[in-house]
Design a protein around this motif. Structure first.
Motif, short mmCIF file in Angstrom:
data_model
loop_
_atom_site.label_atom_id
_atom_site.label_comp_id
_atom_site.label_asym_id
_atom_site.label_seq_id
_atom_site.Cartn_x
_atom_site.Cartn_y
_atom_site.Cartn_z
N THR A 240 21.98 35.75 8.04
CA THR A 240 22.21 34.67 9.01
C THR A 240 23.27 35.06 10.04
OG1 THR A 240 21.66 33.03 7.31
CG2 THR A 240 22.80 32.23 9.27
N ALA A 241 24.27 35.82 9.63
CA ALA A 241 25.36 36.20 10.54
C ALA A 241 24.86 37.03 11.71
CB ALA A 241 26.43 36.97 9.77
N ASP A 242 23.71 37.69 11.56
CA ASP A 242 23.19 38.57 12.60
C ASP A 242 22.13 37.92 13.49
OD1 ASP A 242 24.78 40.68 11.66
OD2 ASP A 242 23.28 41.24 10.17
N VAL A 243 21.82 36.65 13.21
CA VAL A 243 20.72 36.03 13.94
C VAL A 243 20.97 35.99 15.45
CG1 VAL A 243 21.57 33.65 13.70
CG2 VAL A 243 19.12 34.08 13.95
N GLY A 244 22.23 35.81 15.84
CA GLY A 244 22.53 35.77 17.27
C GLY A 244 22.24 37.06 17.99
N LYS A 245 22.33 38.18 17.27
CA LYS A 245 22.09 39.49 17.88
C LYS A 245 20.61 39.76 18.12
CE LYS A 245 25.97 41.47 15.25
NZ LYS A 245 26.33 42.50 14.24
N VAL A 246 19.76 39.15 17.29
CA VAL A 246 18.34 39.52 17.33
C VAL A 246 17.41 38.43 17.86
CG1 VAL A 246 18.69 41.10 15.40
CG2 VAL A 246 17.92 38.76 14.96
N CYS A 264 8.05 40.07 15.22
CA CYS A 264 8.34 40.96 16.34
C CYS A 264 7.09 41.79 16.65
CB CYS A 264 9.51 41.88 15.99
SG CYS A 264 9.96 43.06 17.29
N LEU A 265 6.83 42.02 17.91
CA LEU A 265 5.77 42.95 18.28
C LEU A 265 6.18 44.34 17.81
CD1 LEU A 265 5.00 41.63 21.86
CD2 LEU A 265 3.38 41.67 19.95
N ALA A 266 5.29 45.02 17.11
CA ALA A 266 5.61 46.33 16.56
C ALA A 266 6.05 47.31 17.65
CB ALA A 266 4.40 46.89 15.80
N GLU A 267 5.45 47.19 18.83
CA GLU A 267 5.78 48.11 19.91
C GLU A 267 7.19 47.89 20.46
OE1 GLU A 267 3.86 45.64 23.69
OE2 GLU A 267 2.76 47.34 22.84
N LYS A 268 7.79 46.74 20.10
CA LYS A 268 9.14 46.44 20.58
C LYS A 268 10.18 46.49 19.44
CE LYS A 268 7.67 43.67 24.53
NZ LYS A 268 7.79 42.37 25.25
N LEU A 269 9.78 47.08 18.33
CA LEU A 269 10.67 47.15 17.18
C LEU A 269 11.92 47.97 17.47
CD1 LEU A 269 10.87 46.14 14.28
CD2 LEU A 269 9.69 48.22 13.53
N ASP A 270 11.81 48.92 18.41
CA ASP A 270 12.97 49.77 18.73
C ASP A 270 14.11 48.97 19.36
OD1 ASP A 270 11.64 49.25 21.08
OD2 ASP A 270 11.70 51.32 21.81
N ARG A 271 13.80 47.76 19.85
CA ARG A 271 14.85 46.91 20.43
C ARG A 271 15.82 46.42 19.36
NH1 ARG A 271 11.96 42.26 23.67
NH2 ARG A 271 14.14 41.78 24.15
N LEU A 272 15.41 46.54 18.08
CA LEU A 272 16.28 46.10 16.99
C LEU A 272 17.07 47.26 16.39
CD1 LEU A 272 13.82 43.68 15.14
CD2 LEU A 272 15.53 43.12 16.88
N ALA A 273 17.02 48.42 17.04
CA ALA A 273 17.76 49.58 16.55
C ALA A 273 19.25 49.24 16.45
CB ALA A 273 17.55 50.77 17.48
N GLY A 274 19.85 49.58 15.33
CA GLY A 274 21.27 49.30 15.12
C GLY A 274 21.53 47.99 14.43
N CYS A 275 20.49 47.16 14.29
CA CYS A 275 20.64 45.87 13.60
C CYS A 275 20.27 46.05 12.12
CB CYS A 275 19.74 44.81 14.22
SG CYS A 275 20.09 44.45 15.96
N ASP A 276 20.99 45.35 11.25
CA ASP A 276 20.75 45.45 9.82
C ASP A 276 19.63 44.49 9.42
OD1 ASP A 276 20.90 46.04 7.16
OD2 ASP A 276 22.72 44.85 6.78
#
Length: 301
Positions: A240-246, A264-276
């Motif tokens: 829950t603490a990370d919801v604002g980031k994603v 999430c669209l699979a083709e845009k999954l790289d936008r979540l890089a660095g998120c846990d």
């Protein structure tokens, strides 16, 4: 392998006060069970009524079995012989007895088999006795009326079943049986039979759905074979603490005390890089709900 289509439609439009069905193009693959998914009021019944010929006053062109037009459907008896339809409300007269349903069906359709109809009435346990020729349609429950319509189309020699919310009035056990019946119907057709059914409760019919068409406010907003849709979208989960980031990077997102999840669209999954986050394969139900939510918000501005 190139797909064949049991129905191809172009420019389907129908306007009511406060609602418009607008489908530039629609293709239903032959040999599969296709689910028409959408919330109440999305236009599912209107579309099925147009395809079945119940609703004639509309714009657009329809082609059946890669051969017949909508006009052919009305003028050539063989076309309607090939199409079975079950409505969301009973189309049998309440005063009819099951025997009269059988007799009238035999008059209307050359490919109707009385012995098959009576057997399906028994197999689907319609009413207390399964097959009681004196039983009146009006005395049946909503679920039994639906089962009666299903028995009626299964007793015919068809290649296409159009079914409007067939699972809605059925109990959980019979919904499971309905899925079995649809799968048996398709398998016995050796790739030449097709089923197109509407539903707003995807979970009940997910295990029999090969192809999905998702509607929102009179428009088709997503479609494809289920396995392809499960490659196109992914289910993302995190704390829950990370919801604002994603949140802004997801197609849809919901959060609670124990975390968040979103599509999430699979083709845009790289936008979540660095998120846990963890990534899972979504169900058709999760995809459908996410798509409907997304386009509902877009429509409301």
């Amino acid at each position: 392998m190139e797909n064949k289509y049991v129905i191809e439609a172009h420019g389907i439009r129908k306007k009511y006060k406060g609602f418009a069905l607008d489908i530039p193009e629609l293709r239903i693959p032959e040999g599969f069970a296709t689910a028409l998914i959408g919330e109440n009021g999305a236009g599912k019944t209107t579309l099925l009524n147009i395809l079945s010929g119940i609703l004639l006053r509309c714009q657009g062109e329809i082609r059946y079995f890669d051969r017949y037009t909508g006009q052919d459907r009305e003028e050539i008896p063989d076309v309607k012989e090939l199409i079975g339809y079950t409505a969301s409300g009973s189309y049998y007269v309440a005063q009819w007895r099951l025997k009269e349903v059988e007799e009238i069906s035999q008059v209307l359709f050359q490919g109707f088999h009385r012995d098959r109809f009576e057997q399906w009435c028994r197999d689907l346990a319609i009413g207390a006795g399964g097959w009681d020729p004196k039983q009146k349609v009006g005395a049946l429950s909503d679920g039994n009326r639906m089962k009666l319509m299903i028995a009626g189309v299964l007793a015919r020699d068809t290649r296409l079943l159009l079914m409007d919310e067939p699972a809605s009035p059925l109990d959980p056990l019979m919904r499971d049986r309905l899925c079995e019946v649809i799968r048996e119907y398709l398998e016995e057709g050796n790739g030449q039979r097709s089923v197109f059914f509407s539903t707003h409760n995807v979970a009940d019919m997910e295990n029999v759905t090969d192809y999905a068409i998702i509607m929102e406010q009179g428009q088709v907003v997503e479609q494809g074979f289920v396995e392809d849709l499960k490659e196109k979208y992914v289910l993302v989960k995190g704390d829950t603490a990370d919801v604002g980031k994603v949140r802004d990077r997801l197609f849809t997102c919901s959060s609670g005390q124990y975390g968040f999840e979103g599509i999430c669209l699979a083709e845009k999954l790289d936008r979540l890089a660095g998120c846990d986050v963890s990534v899972e394969r979504p169900s058709l139900t999760q995809i459908s709900v996410a798509v409907m939510k997304h386009y509902s918000k877009a429509a409301k501005g």
